[in-house]
Design a protein around this motif. Structure first.
Motif, PDB file in Angstrom:
ATOM      1  N   ALA A 103       6.389  -5.989 -12.631  1.00  0.00           N
ATOM      2  CA  ALA A 103       5.079  -6.406 -12.125  1.00  0.00           C
ATOM      3  C   ALA A 103       5.120  -6.654 -10.623  1.00  0.00           C
ATOM      4  O   ALA A 103       4.200  -6.263  -9.887  1.00  0.00           O
ATOM      5  CB  ALA A 103       4.607  -7.647 -12.867  1.00  0.00           C
ATOM      6  N   ASP A 104       6.214  -7.297 -10.138  1.00  0.00           N
ATOM      7  CA  ASP A 104       6.321  -7.611  -8.702  1.00  0.00           C
ATOM      8  C   ASP A 104       6.358  -6.348  -7.846  1.00  0.00           C
ATOM      9  O   ASP A 104       5.735  -6.284  -6.776  1.00  0.00           O
ATOM     10  CB  ASP A 104       7.572  -8.458  -8.440  1.00  0.00           C
ATOM     11  N   VAL A 105       7.120  -5.348  -8.304  1.00  0.00           N
ATOM     12  CA  VAL A 105       7.166  -4.077  -7.575  1.00  0.00           C
ATOM     13  C   VAL A 105       5.768  -3.464  -7.507  1.00  0.00           C
ATOM     14  O   VAL A 105       5.331  -2.950  -6.461  1.00  0.00           O
ATOM     15  CB  VAL A 105       8.154  -3.102  -8.250  1.00  0.00           C
ATOM     16  N   ASN A 106       5.062  -3.521  -8.641  1.00  0.00           N
ATOM     17  CA  ASN A 106       3.701  -2.971  -8.696  1.00  0.00           C
ATOM     18  C   ASN A 106       2.763  -3.695  -7.731  1.00  0.00           C
ATOM     19  O   ASN A 106       2.028  -3.089  -6.953  1.00  0.00           O
ATOM     20  CB  ASN A 106       3.179  -3.061 -10.126  1.00  0.00           C
ATOM     21  N   TRP A 107       2.805  -5.070  -7.747  1.00  0.00           N
ATOM     22  CA  TRP A 107       1.910  -5.858  -6.875  1.00  0.00           C
ATOM     23  C   TRP A 107       2.251  -5.620  -5.400  1.00  0.00           C
ATOM     24  O   TRP A 107       1.345  -5.516  -4.559  1.00  0.00           O
ATOM     25  CB  TRP A 107       2.030  -7.348  -7.171  1.00  0.00           C
ATOM     26  N   PHE A 108       3.533  -5.508  -5.087  1.00  0.00           N
ATOM     27  CA  PHE A 108       3.934  -5.313  -3.690  1.00  0.00           C
ATOM     28  C   PHE A 108       3.440  -3.959  -3.168  1.00  0.00           C
ATOM     29  O   PHE A 108       2.921  -3.854  -2.051  1.00  0.00           O
ATOM     30  CB  PHE A 108       5.454  -5.405  -3.573  1.00  0.00           C
ATOM     31  N   TRP A 109       3.576  -2.940  -4.006  1.00  0.00           N
ATOM     32  CA  TRP A 109       3.136  -1.599  -3.591  1.00  0.00           C
ATOM     33  C   TRP A 109       1.617  -1.565  -3.393  1.00  0.00           C
ATOM     34  O   TRP A 109       1.105  -1.031  -2.419  1.00  0.00           O
ATOM     35  CB  TRP A 109       3.568  -0.576  -4.640  1.00  0.00           C
ATOM     36  N   VAL A 110       0.879  -2.152  -4.353  1.00  0.00           N
ATOM     37  CA  VAL A 110      -0.582  -2.175  -4.243  1.00  0.00           C
ATOM     38  C   VAL A 110      -1.011  -2.951  -3.001  1.00  0.00           C
ATOM     39  O   VAL A 110      -1.933  -2.549  -2.280  1.00  0.00           O
ATOM     40  CB  VAL A 110      -1.208  -2.800  -5.507  1.00  0.00           C
ATOM     41  N   SER A 111      -0.315  -4.077  -2.731  1.00  0.00           N
ATOM     42  CA  SER A 111      -0.703  -4.929  -1.597  1.00  0.00           C
ATOM     43  C   SER A 111      -0.455  -4.261  -0.267  1.00  0.00           C
ATOM     44  O   SER A 111      -1.271  -4.359   0.650  1.00  0.00           O
ATOM     45  CB  SER A 111       0.075  -6.255  -1.654  1.00  0.00           C
ATOM     46  N   ILE A 112       0.643  -3.546  -0.143  1.00  0.00           N
ATOM     47  CA  ILE A 112       1.025  -3.014   1.164  1.00  0.00           C
ATOM     48  C   ILE A 112       0.239  -1.739   1.515  1.00  0.00           C
ATOM     49  O   ILE A 112      -0.063  -1.492   2.690  1.00  0.00           O
ATOM     50  CB  ILE A 112       2.554  -2.767   1.217  1.00  0.00           C
ATOM     51  N   ASP A 113      -0.129  -0.939   0.487  1.00  0.00           N
ATOM     52  CA  ASP A 113      -0.877   0.289   0.794  1.00  0.00           C
ATOM     53  C   ASP A 113      -1.461   0.839  -0.507  1.00  0.00           C
ATOM     54  O   ASP A 113      -0.845   1.677  -1.171  1.00  0.00           O
ATOM     55  CB  ASP A 113       0.032   1.320   1.454  1.00  0.00           C
ATOM     56  N   LYS A 114      -2.653   0.370  -0.860  1.00  0.00           N
ATOM     57  CA  LYS A 114      -3.227   0.795  -2.141  1.00  0.00           C
ATOM     58  C   LYS A 114      -3.645   2.263  -2.125  1.00  0.00           C
ATOM     59  O   LYS A 114      -3.656   2.925  -3.161  1.00  0.00           O
ATOM     60  CB  LYS A 114      -4.400  -0.090  -2.543  1.00  0.00           C
ATOM     61  N   ASN A 115      -3.969   2.795  -0.937  1.00  0.00           N
ATOM     62  CA  ASN A 115      -4.324   4.221  -0.860  1.00  0.00           C
ATOM     63  C   ASN A 115      -3.129   5.100  -1.190  1.00  0.00           C
ATOM     64  O   ASN A 115      -3.224   6.070  -1.960  1.00  0.00           O
ATOM     65  CB  ASN A 115      -4.866   4.559   0.532  1.00  0.00           C
ATOM     66  N   SER A 116      -1.991   4.777  -0.583  1.00  0.00           N
ATOM     67  CA  SER A 116      -0.757   5.518  -0.886  1.00  0.00           C
ATOM     68  C   SER A 116      -0.383   5.365  -2.354  1.00  0.00           C
ATOM     69  O   SER A 116       0.079   6.308  -2.994  1.00  0.00           O
ATOM     70  CB  SER A 116       0.372   5.010   0.013  1.00  0.00           C
ATOM     71  N   TYR A 117      -0.607   4.167  -2.871  1.00  0.00           N
ATOM     72  CA  TYR A 117      -0.295   3.863  -4.278  1.00  0.00           C
ATOM     73  C   TYR A 117      -1.042   4.830  -5.192  1.00  0.00           C
ATOM     74  O   TYR A 117      -0.455   5.471  -6.058  1.00  0.00           O
ATOM     75  CB  TYR A 117      -0.687   2.412  -4.560  1.00  0.00           C
ATOM     76  N   PHE A 118      -2.347   4.949  -5.006  1.00  0.00           N
ATOM     77  CA  PHE A 118      -3.139   5.796  -5.894  1.00  0.00           C
ATOM     78  C   PHE A 118      -2.939   7.285  -5.611  1.00  0.00           C
ATOM     79  O   PHE A 118      -2.885   8.097  -6.532  1.00  0.00           O
ATOM     80  CB  PHE A 118      -4.625   5.432  -5.777  1.00  0.00           C
ATOM     81  N   ASN A 119      -2.837   7.656  -4.315  1.00  0.00           N
ATOM     82  CA  ASN A 119      -2.697   9.075  -3.982  1.00  0.00           C
ATOM     83  C   ASN A 119      -1.399   9.671  -4.517  1.00  0.00           C
ATOM     84  O   ASN A 119      -1.350  10.798  -5.001  1.00  0.00           O
ATOM     85  CB  ASN A 119      -2.781   9.277  -2.465  1.00  0.00           C
ATOM     86  N   SER A 120      -0.298   8.883  -4.389  1.00  0.00           N
ATOM     87  CA  SER A 120       1.006   9.386  -4.828  1.00  0.00           C
ATOM     88  C   SER A 120       1.181   9.307  -6.333  1.00  0.00           C
ATOM     89  O   SER A 120       1.972  10.052  -6.916  1.00  0.00           O
ATOM     90  CB  SER A 120       2.126   8.616  -4.128  1.00  0.00           C
ATOM     91  N   LEU A 121       0.459   8.376  -6.969  1.00  0.00           N
ATOM     92  CA  LEU A 121       0.673   8.158  -8.398  1.00  0.00           C
ATOM     93  C   LEU A 121      -0.444   8.698  -9.277  1.00  0.00           C
ATOM     94  O   LEU A 121      -0.353   8.600 -10.496  1.00  0.00           O
ATOM     95  CB  LEU A 121       0.834   6.657  -8.675  1.00  0.00           C
ATOM     96  N   LYS A 122      -1.502   9.232  -8.663  1.00  0.00           N
ATOM     97  CA  LYS A 122      -2.656   9.630  -9.470  1.00  0.00           C
ATOM     98  C   LYS A 122      -2.284  10.586 -10.600  1.00  0.00           C
ATOM     99  O   LYS A 122      -2.735  10.419 -11.742  1.00  0.00           O
ATOM    100  CB  LYS A 122      -3.725  10.247  -8.571  1.00  0.00           C
TER     101      LYS A 122
END
Length: 618
Positions: A52-71
Motif C-alpha cells: 500500500a505504501d509503495v502505491n500511495w507514494f507513487w500516486v502522490s509523487i506523480d499520478k499522471n505517470s502512475y496512470f499512463n505507465s500502468l493503464k
C-alpha cells in the motif's frame, strides 16, 4: 510537475510510512518475541502495508505517470491494491479480537486454531470479492485516483460493504476493550490497542472519503483527503508498535551483542543483609572459582525464572498442545527482583527470557495430589533465605552426573538441572509415570512437580519433592545393588553421624544396619517391587533406591531400625542406550559384569530386587 501543499505532505507521509513499515517488519523478524500472539498479526499488517505504501507514494509523487505507465496493467494492480486494503482492514479486526481475548480472559489462550480460522475467513472473503471482480472484469481506472475497481461496480460496492461492517465491529470491540482496561492489563496489550484505534480511525476517515468520492466523482478535495488519510497508516502501525523504551533497549541489545568478560563474574557478597548480595569479581580467578561462580550465576537465573513463572501477576503465555511458553516484559523482571534484598541482579536480565513448561496439565494434577497449588510456590524461589544458602554454597550432591541440585529454603522442593536427552526421556514416559503415582499414592517414585526449559540458556529443569525434609537428622544411602565404585571416601557404619555426604551400597553393607521386617515393611517391599517392574518395562536402568534413616531410632545393640525410615526411587531417566552399553563393556574389562552399575534393564531389575531383600531382617 508542481505539487500543491497537500500533495507535498502526502509525498512526505507516504515515504516516511514506507521507511517506518520496512523498519517495523525487520524488527519483528529480528526480535522473535514480537511475533508472539497477537504480534504476528501486526507483522502481517506491516507486510500488507508495504504494498500500500509503495502505491500511495507513487500516486502522490506523480499520478499522471502512475496512470499512463500502468493503464494497460491497471486491472492487475487494482486487484493487488484492493486485496491489500481489504486484508489490512480484516487483519486489524482480527488484532482487535485478540486484544479483547487478552483483556477479557487476562491470559493468552490457545490461539493457533483462531489464527487458522482468520486465514480461512480472509481467503473466503477475498475469493468472493476478487472472484466477482475477475469474472465481471471490474478492475481498472476510476475516480479514487489510483488503480481500483471500476466506478460504482458491484465489486466496489462489495468492498465497501465488507470494509464498513468490519470497521463497525472494530469500533464496537474497541469500546468494549476500553471499558475493561485496568492496571492489570500489560503495557504491551495497551500498545496493541493504541495501534488498532489509531489505524482504524485513519481507515474509517479514508473509507468515508472514498464513499463520498464514489457518490460525487468530481469532488477533488475529497480525493486528496482520502489519499492524505491513507498515506500515514504505516507510520501509525510502526510507531505505535515500536514506541517503547524497553523495546528500543532490547533492539539495541539484540543488534549490539554484549561482550562477556570472564574477569567480571558474579560472586555472592558476604554482606547479604547489608544490601549487597552480588558484586563483581575484578581479579582473575582460578578455574575452580570460575566454575563455582558460574554455578551461582546459573542458579540465580533459574530461581528468577521460576519465580517469574509462578508470580501472582504472571498472565502472559502461549498455550500449545503439549507445553506452555511463558514470556515476560521488562517490568515483570524488575518487579520480581525488587522483592528481595539484592543489588546488581538487573545484570541477569535477558529480553529473550522465556520459560517453557511441558505438559502443564499433568504436572498440575501431580502437584494438587500433594495439595500443592501455584499460590504455594509464590515466593519460594526468589527470596533472601535462598540467597543465604547460595552464599554458603549449600548445594546438594548431584551424583556422578555432576548435576546442579539445590534445595529451597523451606526444604520442600529440589531444583535439578538435567540434560536435553533426559528431558526427552521423561516426556516419553510421563504418561506412564503420572498414571502410576496418581493411581498409587504409595508409590516410592519421587514426585516431579514440573519440567521446564529456560531460554535462551537452554537449561532443562526438574522441580521435585524433597524426600528428606529433616535430612539433618538422617543418614542417607543411595543404593543401586552394585559394588563397583559404590563406596564413599568417608567412613561408613552405624556410628557415622547424620547429615554427612550421601553414602552408597558398600557403606550400607559395612554399616551392618538392618531394617526390621514387619507388616509395614512388607507393603513397602511390594510397592518398591511394582515400581522397579514399571521401570524395567520402560527400559530404564541405573536408577537408585534412596533410603534415609534416622539414626536416633537405631537400636545400637542389634543395629536394627523399624521406624524413622524414608524410601524413594530417584534418577530414573536413564535408558539403556549406547552410552550405557559402552560403559558396561569398558568396566567389564576390570570388574565382574554382575557388579557393574550400568546393566540392561532386566538384569538391573533382578539385581536391585535382590539387594532390597538384603536390607531387611526378619
Amino acid at each position: 510537475m508542481s505539487h500543491n501543499p497537500l500533495e507535498v505532505i502526502c509525498i512526505i507521509l507516504s515515504f516516511c510510512s514506507l521507511i517506518v513499515t520496512i523498519f517495523c517488519a525487520l524488527v519483528h523478524i529480528i526480535v522473535p518475541k514480537l511475533r508472539r500472539n497477537p504480534g504476528q498479526l501486526v507483522l502481517y499488517n506491516c507486510i500488507i502495508q508495504l504494498v500500500a505504501d509503495v502505491n500511495w507514494f507513487w500516486v502522490s509523487i506523480d499520478k499522471n505517470s502512475y496512470f499512463n505507465s500502468l493503464k494497460p496493467k491497471c486491472h492487475i494492480l487494482g486487484g493487488i491494491v484492493s486485496a491489500c486494503l481489504l486484508l489490512q482492514i480484516l487483519y486489524t479486526l482480527y488484532l482487535c479480537i485478540e486484544i479483547l481475548i487478552l483483556v477479557h480472559k487476562k491470559i493468552a489462550t490457545p490461539h493457533t486454531n483462531r489464527i487458522r480460522m482468520y486465514h480461512l475467513t480472509t481467503l473466503i472473503i477475498l475469493s468472493i470479492v476478487l472472484g466477482t471482480e475477475i469474472s465481471r472484469k471490474e478492475f481498472g481506472d476510476n475516480n479514487q485516483i489510483f488503480c481500483f475497481f471500476e466506478q460504482l461496480s458491484l465489486s466496489e460496492k462489495m468492498f465497501f460493504l465488507v470494509s464498513g461492517v468490519s470497521i463497525i465491529i472494530i469500533w464496537v470491540l474497541s469500546t468494549i476493550i476500553l471499558k475493561k482496561l485496568n492496571k492489570k492489563v500489560s503495557n504491551l496489550t495497551k500498545r496493541y490497542l493504541k495501534v488498532t484505534i489509531l489505524l482504524t480511525f485513519l481507515i474509517t476517515l479514508s473509507a468515508l472519503m472514498g464513499v463520498i468520492v464514489m457518490a460525487s466523482p468530481n469532488s477533488n478535495i475529497f480525493k486528496q483527503l482520502a489519499l492524505f488519510l491513507a498515506c500515514p497508516t504505516g507510520l501509525v502501525v510502526g510507531l505505535g508498535r515500536l514506541w517503547s523504551k524497553s523495546l528500543m533497549r532490547e533492539l539495541k541489545w539484540k543488534i549490539c551483542k554484549r561482550r562477556i568478560n570472564l574477569r567480571n563474574t558474579y560472586v555472592i557478597s558476604e554482606s547479604l543483609l547489608e544490601g549487597s548480595v552480588i558484586k563483581f569479581q575484578e581479579e582473575p580467578m582460578c578455574l575452580a572459582e570460575y566454575f563455582e561462580s558460574n554455578n551461582l550465576k546459573t542458579l540465580m537465573k533459574i530461581l528468577t525464572s521460576l519465580s517469574l513463572r509462578f508470580s501472582s501477576s504472571q498472565t502472559n503465555y502461549e498455550a500449545y498442545k503439549k507445553y506452555k511458553e511463558y514470556y515476560f516484559e521488562e517490568e515483570d523482571f524488575f518487579r520480581e527482583i525488587s522483592k528481595i534484598n539484592a543489588s546488581n541482579l538487573e545484570e541477569l536480565y535477558d529480553p529473550n527470557l522465556t520459560v517453557t513448561e511441558y505438559n502443564a496439565d499433568i504436572f498440575v494434577k501431580i502437584r494438587e495430589s500433594k495439595s500443592i497449588f501455584d499460590s504455594d510456590l509464590q515466593g519460594v524461589f526468589l527470596n533472601n533465605e535462598n540467597f543465604v544458602k547460595m552464599r554458603k554454597k549449600r548445594f546438594l550432591d548431584g551424583g556422578k552426573s555432576g548435576s546442579l541440585l539445590f534445595c529451597t529454603y523451606n526444604k520442600k522442593y529440589i531444583i535439578k538441572i538435567i540434560t536435553e536427552d533426559e528431558a526427552h526421556v521423561f516426556l516419553d514416559i510421563l504418561k506412564i509415570y503420572s498414571n502410576r503415582i496418581l493411581n498409587c499414592p504409595e508409590s516410592k517414585l519421587v514426585r516431579i512437580y514440573g519440567l521446564f526449559q529456560i531460554k535462551p540458556y537452554k537449561l532443562y529443569i526438574l522441580l521435585m519433592e524433597n524426600l528428606f525434609e529433616n535430612s539433618e537428622k538422617m543418614t542417607i544411602f543411595d543404593l543401586k545393588g552394585s559394588r563397583v565404585n559404590r563406596k564413599t571416601l568417608r567412613g561408613s557404619g552405624k556410628n557415622q553421624s547424620a547429615n554427612t555426604s550421601v553414602q552408597k551400597d558398600e557403606d550400607f553393607l559395612n554399616s551392618g544396619i538392618q531394617i526390621a521386617f514387619d507388616s509395614e515393611a512388607e507393603k513397602i517391599i511390594q510397592v518398591l517391587g511394582e515400581d522397579f517392574l514399571l521401570l524395567r518395562g520402560m527400559e530404564m536402568t541405573d536408577y537408585s533406591l534412596i533410603i534415609g534413616i534416622d539414626l536416633s531410632k537405631l537400636d545400637n545393640e542389634s543395629a536394627r531400625v523399624s521406624d524413622g525410615i524414608v524410601f524413594g526411587i530417584i534418577d530414573f531417566l536413564q535408558k539403556y542406550n549406547i552410552a550405557k552399553k559402552s560403559e558396561k563393556h569398558f568396566k567389564s574389562l576390570f570388574y565382574k559384569t554382575n557388579e557393574i552399575s550400568a546393566a540392561d534393564p532386566e538384569f538391573y531389575y533382578r539385581r536391585i530386587k535382590e539387594f532390597l531383600n538384603k536390607i531387611f531382617t526378619r
